[in-house]
Design an enzyme around this catalytic site. Sequence first.
Site, mmCIF file in Angstrom:
data_model
loop_
_atom_site.group_PDB
_atom_site.id
_atom_site.type_symbol
_atom_site.label_atom_id
_atom_site.label_comp_id
_atom_site.label_asym_id
_atom_site.label_seq_id
_atom_site.Cartn_x
_atom_site.Cartn_y
_atom_site.Cartn_z
ATOM 1 N N ASN A 72 -8.496 -1.819 -5.039
ATOM 2 C CA ASN A 72 -8.042 -0.755 -5.935
ATOM 3 C C ASN A 72 -6.655 -1.142 -6.419
ATOM 4 O OD1 ASN A 72 -7.165 1.560 -7.171
ATOM 5 N ND2 ASN A 72 -7.150 2.819 -5.308
ATOM 6 N N TRP A 73 -6.588 -1.544 -7.671
ATOM 7 C CA TRP A 73 -5.292 -2.000 -8.207
ATOM 8 C C TRP A 73 -4.364 -0.834 -8.538
ATOM 9 C CZ3 TRP A 73 -5.633 -6.881 -11.902
ATOM 10 C CH2 TRP A 73 -6.032 -7.983 -11.131
ATOM 11 N N LYS A 74 -4.879 0.389 -8.526
ATOM 12 C CA LYS A 74 -4.066 1.563 -8.880
ATOM 13 C C LYS A 74 -3.402 1.317 -10.245
ATOM 14 C CE LYS A 74 -3.722 2.495 -3.989
ATOM 15 N NZ LYS A 74 -2.992 3.047 -2.861
ATOM 16 N N HIS B 138 -9.684 9.820 -4.888
ATOM 17 C CA HIS B 138 -8.640 9.126 -4.123
ATOM 18 C C HIS B 138 -7.540 10.133 -3.766
ATOM 19 C CE1 HIS B 138 -5.393 6.417 -3.069
ATOM 20 N NE2 HIS B 138 -6.313 5.480 -2.906
ATOM 21 N N GLU C 169 -4.480 9.959 -3.873
ATOM 22 C CA GLU C 169 -3.393 10.051 -4.862
ATOM 23 C C GLU C 169 -3.779 10.991 -5.997
ATOM 24 O OE1 GLU C 169 -2.962 5.825 -5.303
ATOM 25 O OE2 GLU C 169 -2.166 5.735 -3.269
ATOM 26 N N GLU D 254 -9.794 6.975 3.994
ATOM 27 C CA GLU D 254 -8.434 6.480 3.805
ATOM 28 C C GLU D 254 -7.450 7.514 4.340
ATOM 29 O OE1 GLU D 254 -8.303 3.336 0.458
ATOM 30 O OE2 GLU D 254 -8.060 5.283 -0.476
ATOM 31 N N GLY E 239 -0.336 2.361 1.953
ATOM 32 C CA GLY E 239 0.914 1.787 1.474
ATOM 33 C C GLY E 239 2.049 1.827 2.471
ATOM 34 N N SER F 185 -3.587 0.192 4.218
ATOM 35 C CA SER F 185 -2.848 -0.950 4.788
ATOM 36 C C SER F 185 -3.759 -2.025 5.383
ATOM 37 C CB SER F 185 -1.825 -0.471 5.809
ATOM 38 O OG SER F 185 -0.838 0.338 5.182
ATOM 39 N N GLY G 44 -5.662 -1.681 -1.279
ATOM 40 C CA GLY G 44 -4.716 -1.461 -2.360
ATOM 41 C C GLY G 44 -3.857 -2.693 -2.594
ATOM 42 N N GLY G 45 -2.646 -2.660 -2.064
ATOM 43 C CA GLY G 45 -1.662 -3.711 -2.335
ATOM 44 C C GLY G 45 -2.171 -5.133 -2.140
#
Length: 249
Positions: free
Chosen positions: A10-12, A93, A95, A163, A169, A208, A229-230
């Site tokens: 997920n590149w957000k 998600h 967010e 999640e 993150g 993470s 994610g990251g």
Amino acid sequence: MALRKLIAGNWKMNGSLGALAELDGIAASAEANPGVDVAICPPFTLIAPAVQRQPGLAIGGQDCHHAVKGAHTGCISGDLLREAGATLAIVGHSERRTDQHETDAEVRAKAEAAIAAGLVAIVCVGETEAERDAGSALAVVEGQLAGSVPPLGTGETLVVAYEPVWAIGTGRTPSVADVAEMHAAIRAKLNGLLGGEGAKVRILYGGSVKPDNARELLAVADVDGALVGGASLTAALFVPIIEGGAAVG
Ligand code: 13P
């Protein structure tokens, strides 16, 4: 039952046309590890160029409006995602549940719209740190599942991603025992909600996930993949996670 693992990125709101070069290494790893499924969900504007650059790699959206079309400025429909070449859509998600105040009912409607458009819906759930500290993590996640899982979801059309909000993150992850407990509870809940299909729905862990913890997390029972994610933004970090999934898959 061991399900085929899905390693999804997920590149957000990250990336760029230039960053699509990272897909070359990711696609090569997907091809070299045929035992696992691999997908990347970039921002909407990068979906079509991503598909064009790596047609063999599964590409997804990060949201999907519940309506087929209409006066919804700034939103995206399942059909538009499909037309751009997407095959999946993340919905609910944390967010978006926080920033856009999405409710369980909205998330379910989005998942149903994604599935109706021919996309695989990845429905996200997860507790906050305060909820975990209060001992209510299982109840919170079970409630989110009851409210946001589409009742007609199947192993082919639906994926659930657990999640924990506090692990996103932050570099922190739940213990293996806590992941195992939560994924077993999610499986039991899916069995109750979806009957026989519940056993076929993949349950991803997200929060993470990094090259150095992926293998351990992916080896846990009922962890059928990862939502990253990251560490999905570069092939250098994402490829070892794909390989970790393949090693334990
Ligand atoms: P991180 O892997 O950056 O913690 O993000 C997880 C996530 O939210 C994926 O959807």
